[in-house]
Write a protein that holds these residues in place. Structure first.
Motif, mmCIF file in Angstrom:
data_model
loop_
_atom_site.group_PDB
_atom_site.id
_atom_site.type_symbol
_atom_site.label_atom_id
_atom_site.label_comp_id
_atom_site.label_asym_id
_atom_site.label_seq_id
_atom_site.Cartn_x
_atom_site.Cartn_y
_atom_site.Cartn_z
ATOM 1 N N ALA A 160 0.830 -1.205 0.000
ATOM 2 C CA ALA A 160 0.000 0.000 0.000
ATOM 3 C C ALA A 160 0.865 1.255 0.000
ATOM 4 C CB ALA A 160 -0.926 -0.013 1.211
ATOM 5 N N VAL A 161 1.944 1.237 0.801
ATOM 6 C CA VAL A 161 2.871 2.371 0.819
ATOM 7 C C VAL A 161 3.506 2.561 -0.545
ATOM 8 C CG1 VAL A 161 5.048 3.224 1.753
ATOM 9 C CG2 VAL A 161 3.366 2.196 3.275
ATOM 10 N N ALA A 162 3.948 1.447 -1.154
ATOM 11 C CA ALA A 162 4.612 1.527 -2.460
ATOM 12 C C ALA A 162 3.690 2.126 -3.510
ATOM 13 C CB ALA A 162 5.075 0.141 -2.884
ATOM 14 N N ARG A 163 2.430 1.742 -3.493
ATOM 15 C CA ARG A 163 1.482 2.299 -4.475
ATOM 16 C C ARG A 163 1.314 3.798 -4.282
ATOM 17 N NH1 ARG A 163 -1.233 -2.652 -3.349
ATOM 18 N NH2 ARG A 163 -2.564 -1.612 -1.789
ATOM 19 N N GLN A 164 1.215 4.230 -3.035
ATOM 20 C CA GLN A 164 1.051 5.659 -2.785
ATOM 21 C C GLN A 164 2.286 6.449 -3.206
ATOM 22 O OE1 GLN A 164 0.872 7.442 1.319
ATOM 23 N NE2 GLN A 164 -1.197 7.976 0.663
ATOM 24 N N VAL A 165 3.469 5.909 -2.886
ATOM 25 C CA VAL A 165 4.707 6.590 -3.284
ATOM 26 C C VAL A 165 4.795 6.689 -4.800
ATOM 27 C CG1 VAL A 165 7.225 6.389 -3.329
ATOM 28 C CG2 VAL A 165 5.982 5.997 -1.195
ATOM 29 N N ALA A 166 4.472 5.605 -5.499
ATOM 30 C CA ALA A 166 4.529 5.609 -6.966
ATOM 31 C C ALA A 166 3.556 6.621 -7.551
ATOM 32 C CB ALA A 166 4.224 4.209 -7.493
ATOM 33 N N GLU A 167 2.363 6.671 -6.986
ATOM 34 C CA GLU A 167 1.359 7.621 -7.501
ATOM 35 C C GLU A 167 1.768 9.066 -7.261
ATOM 36 O OE1 GLU A 167 -2.121 6.412 -5.442
ATOM 37 O OE2 GLU A 167 -2.388 4.551 -6.605
ATOM 38 N N GLY A 168 2.569 9.295 -6.229
ATOM 39 C CA GLY A 168 2.959 10.662 -5.902
ATOM 40 C C GLY A 168 4.218 11.148 -6.588
ATOM 41 N N MET A 169 4.814 10.328 -7.432
ATOM 42 C CA MET A 169 6.039 10.751 -8.118
ATOM 43 C C MET A 169 5.751 11.896 -9.081
ATOM 44 S SD MET A 169 8.186 7.257 -8.887
ATOM 45 C CE MET A 169 9.192 6.520 -7.605
ATOM 46 N N ARG A 170 6.605 12.908 -9.043
ATOM 47 C CA ARG A 170 6.417 14.110 -9.861
ATOM 48 C C ARG A 170 7.193 14.011 -11.167
ATOM 49 N NH1 ARG A 170 7.646 15.896 -4.819
ATOM 50 N NH2 ARG A 170 9.728 16.531 -5.508
ATOM 51 N N ASP A 171 6.607 14.497 -12.223
ATOM 52 C CA ASP A 171 7.296 14.549 -13.509
ATOM 53 C C ASP A 171 8.503 15.474 -13.404
ATOM 54 O OD1 ASP A 171 5.403 12.876 -14.582
ATOM 55 O OD2 ASP A 171 4.233 14.481 -15.537
ATOM 56 N N GLY A 172 9.577 15.075 -14.068
ATOM 57 C CA GLY A 172 10.766 15.908 -14.094
ATOM 58 C C GLY A 172 11.714 15.694 -12.934
ATOM 59 N N THR A 173 11.302 14.913 -11.944
ATOM 60 C CA THR A 173 12.165 14.620 -10.790
ATOM 61 C C THR A 173 12.775 13.226 -10.948
ATOM 62 O OG1 THR A 173 10.898 16.023 -9.276
ATOM 63 C CG2 THR A 173 12.248 14.288 -8.295
ATOM 64 N N ILE A 174 14.061 13.129 -10.697
ATOM 65 C CA ILE A 174 14.738 11.836 -10.734
ATOM 66 C C ILE A 174 14.584 11.173 -9.367
ATOM 67 C CG2 ILE A 174 16.982 10.683 -10.913
ATOM 68 C CD1 ILE A 174 17.800 13.000 -12.814
ATOM 69 N N TYR A 175 14.172 9.909 -9.371
ATOM 70 C CA TYR A 175 14.015 9.152 -8.134
ATOM 71 C C TYR A 175 15.062 8.045 -8.095
ATOM 72 C CZ TYR A 175 9.640 11.629 -7.435
ATOM 73 O OH TYR A 175 8.700 12.622 -7.249
ATOM 74 N N ILE A 176 15.857 8.071 -7.057
ATOM 75 C CA ILE A 176 16.873 7.054 -6.842
ATOM 76 C C ILE A 176 16.283 6.007 -5.898
ATOM 77 C CG2 ILE A 176 19.156 6.572 -5.889
ATOM 78 C CD1 ILE A 176 19.874 9.508 -6.606
ATOM 79 N N LEU A 177 16.163 4.779 -6.375
ATOM 80 C CA LEU A 177 15.587 3.697 -5.578
ATOM 81 C C LEU A 177 16.709 2.862 -4.972
ATOM 82 C CD1 LEU A 177 12.681 2.420 -7.894
ATOM 83 C CD2 LEU A 177 12.689 4.327 -6.282
#
Length: 390
Positions: free
Chosen positions: A240-257
């Motif tokens: 559930a946390v992962a889905r929320q984090v994925a949905e909240g990702m902003r365009d133009g921002t690089i995400y380091i996993l």
């Protein structure tokens, strides 16, 4: 070795009592594979590849922090070490005049060299073996010393899942001093020695194994626990946390996993591939890099806005410095503290033995910057403020 034994046993303190004795072993290539994304440095071929990728030795520096802290607290200690980069060099640079094992069959830093040194130290009856390395080094010393002497690790490797390591190099040195001085704070416990199969890690799977138990000094604030796995019931919350984090990702921002199954869930929620124990980069919900090393991360970030997504190492509470060295101090500096997102379950945080998260990036400035309290995402629209300490 007979002459070394004679000289070593003759050392006494200023009060006429025999000073405590320390066996000191440094694996100089430990940790070299971390920042360049090699998951470890077991084997000469991997060491050569780490050097080819631009890795530099760091174990000596970390060992120096430990031995300096030890001798500052306990000046009267007999140090028995191995010639050259396996201990003598670090000891002398720290102002220590050690006894040096005369082992002509010892080379420079192979697994066999470590075992031979540990066996000799155990036979000479040192009070403690302090070593700088990772899980592979711990395995070698356990095998050679046959649990005849307590051991304590200075965290310097890539893989440090065992319970024999200090939380930081300085804390390992402090704990060693407490133990050798006979402090009641430094109790001996049976600590797990664990290791992961590096080939399995590089293939994208995890194969952990318990190799045995060893007597090791323990003081809750100064030593880590063995890595703990997930407990039943965590999967649903993490998904559930992962889905929320994925949905909240902003365009133009690089995400380091960062590495691990928790952050992999974010990639799964995005429907993109990921590296289980590597570091990946995502932009506009698409993968732009898999299994990246420090230099690749720095190139990808450039001058762009980025965020870091990491999980908590169960049982230890490590945030940075254990298994995710690719996300180096410099990467953290470029991204900034406020753009670090931590994901965990509340159960994992509550069960932390110290009640706090640990950082050990190797850069005191960045470690200090990360201390304080940080919000940890524990569920949809739920966070916990957790203390971070060195």
């Amino acid at each position: 070795m007979e002459r070394c034994a004679m000289i070593f046993s003759d050392h006494v303190s200023a009060h006429g009592r025999a000073a405590p004795s320390l066996g000191f072993i440094v694996n100089p290539v430990a940790g070299m594979g971390g920042s360049v994304g090699l998951k470890g440095t077991d084997g000469e071929a991997i060491v050569r590849e780490a050097i080819r990728r631009g890795a530099s030795p760091l174990a000596g520096q970390r060992a120096a922090k430990a031995i300096t802290r030890l001798t500052a607290s306990l000046p009267q200690v007999n140090v028995l070490t191995v010639a050259g980069p396996m201990g003598e060099q670090v000891a002398r640079e720290a102002g220590i005049e050690p006894s040096v094992l005369n082992l002509s069959h010892v080379g420079s830093s192979t697994s066999s060299d470590t075992r031979k040194a540990a066996q000799s130290m155990a036979e000479l009856g040192v009070d403690l073996i302090l070593f700088a390395g990772g899980d592979g080094t711990a395995r070698d010393i356990l095998s050679a010393s046959r649990n005849q002497v307590p051991m304590l690790g200075v965290p310097a490797g890539v893989k440090m899942h065992s319970a024999v390591f200090g939380t930081t190099p300085a804390n390992a040195g402090q704990l060693a001093a407490l133990f050798l001085a006979g402090s009641p704070r430094a109790l001996l416990r049976d600590a797990e020695v664990m290791d992961l199969d590096e080939d399995a890690i590089r293939a994208g799977t995890v194969s952990a194994q318990l190799y045995g138990y060893v007597r090791s000094p323990f003081e809750r604030r100064l030593v880590q626990n063995a890595k703990a796995g997930s407990v039943p019931g965590e999967n649903e919350a993490l998904n559930a946390v992962a889905r929320q984090v994925a949905e909240g990702m902003r365009d133009g921002t690089i995400y380091i996993l960062g590495p691990g199954t928790t952050t992999r869930r974010v990639a799964d929620a995005l429907g993109i591939p990921s590296t289980l124990l590597g570091v990946d980069a995502v932009l506009d919900r698409k993968v732009i890099g898999l299994d990246l090393n420090e230099q690749a991360l720095l190139r990808i970030i450039g001058g762009r806005q980025a965020e870091i997504l990491v999980s908590v190492l169960g049982g230890q509470g490590s945030l940075f410095g254990r298994g995710n060295q690719q996300i180096s101090a410099e990467v953290i500096r470029r991204v900034g503290r406020d753009r670090i997102k931590v994901i965990s379950t509340a159960e994992k945080l509550i069960s932390l033995p110290s009640g706090a998260l640990q950082v050990d990036t190797g850069d005191p400035e960045i470690d200090t910057m990360l201390t304080g309290h940080i919000p940890v995402i524990t569920g949809p629209n739920r966070t916990m403020l957790v203390k971070v300490r060195i």
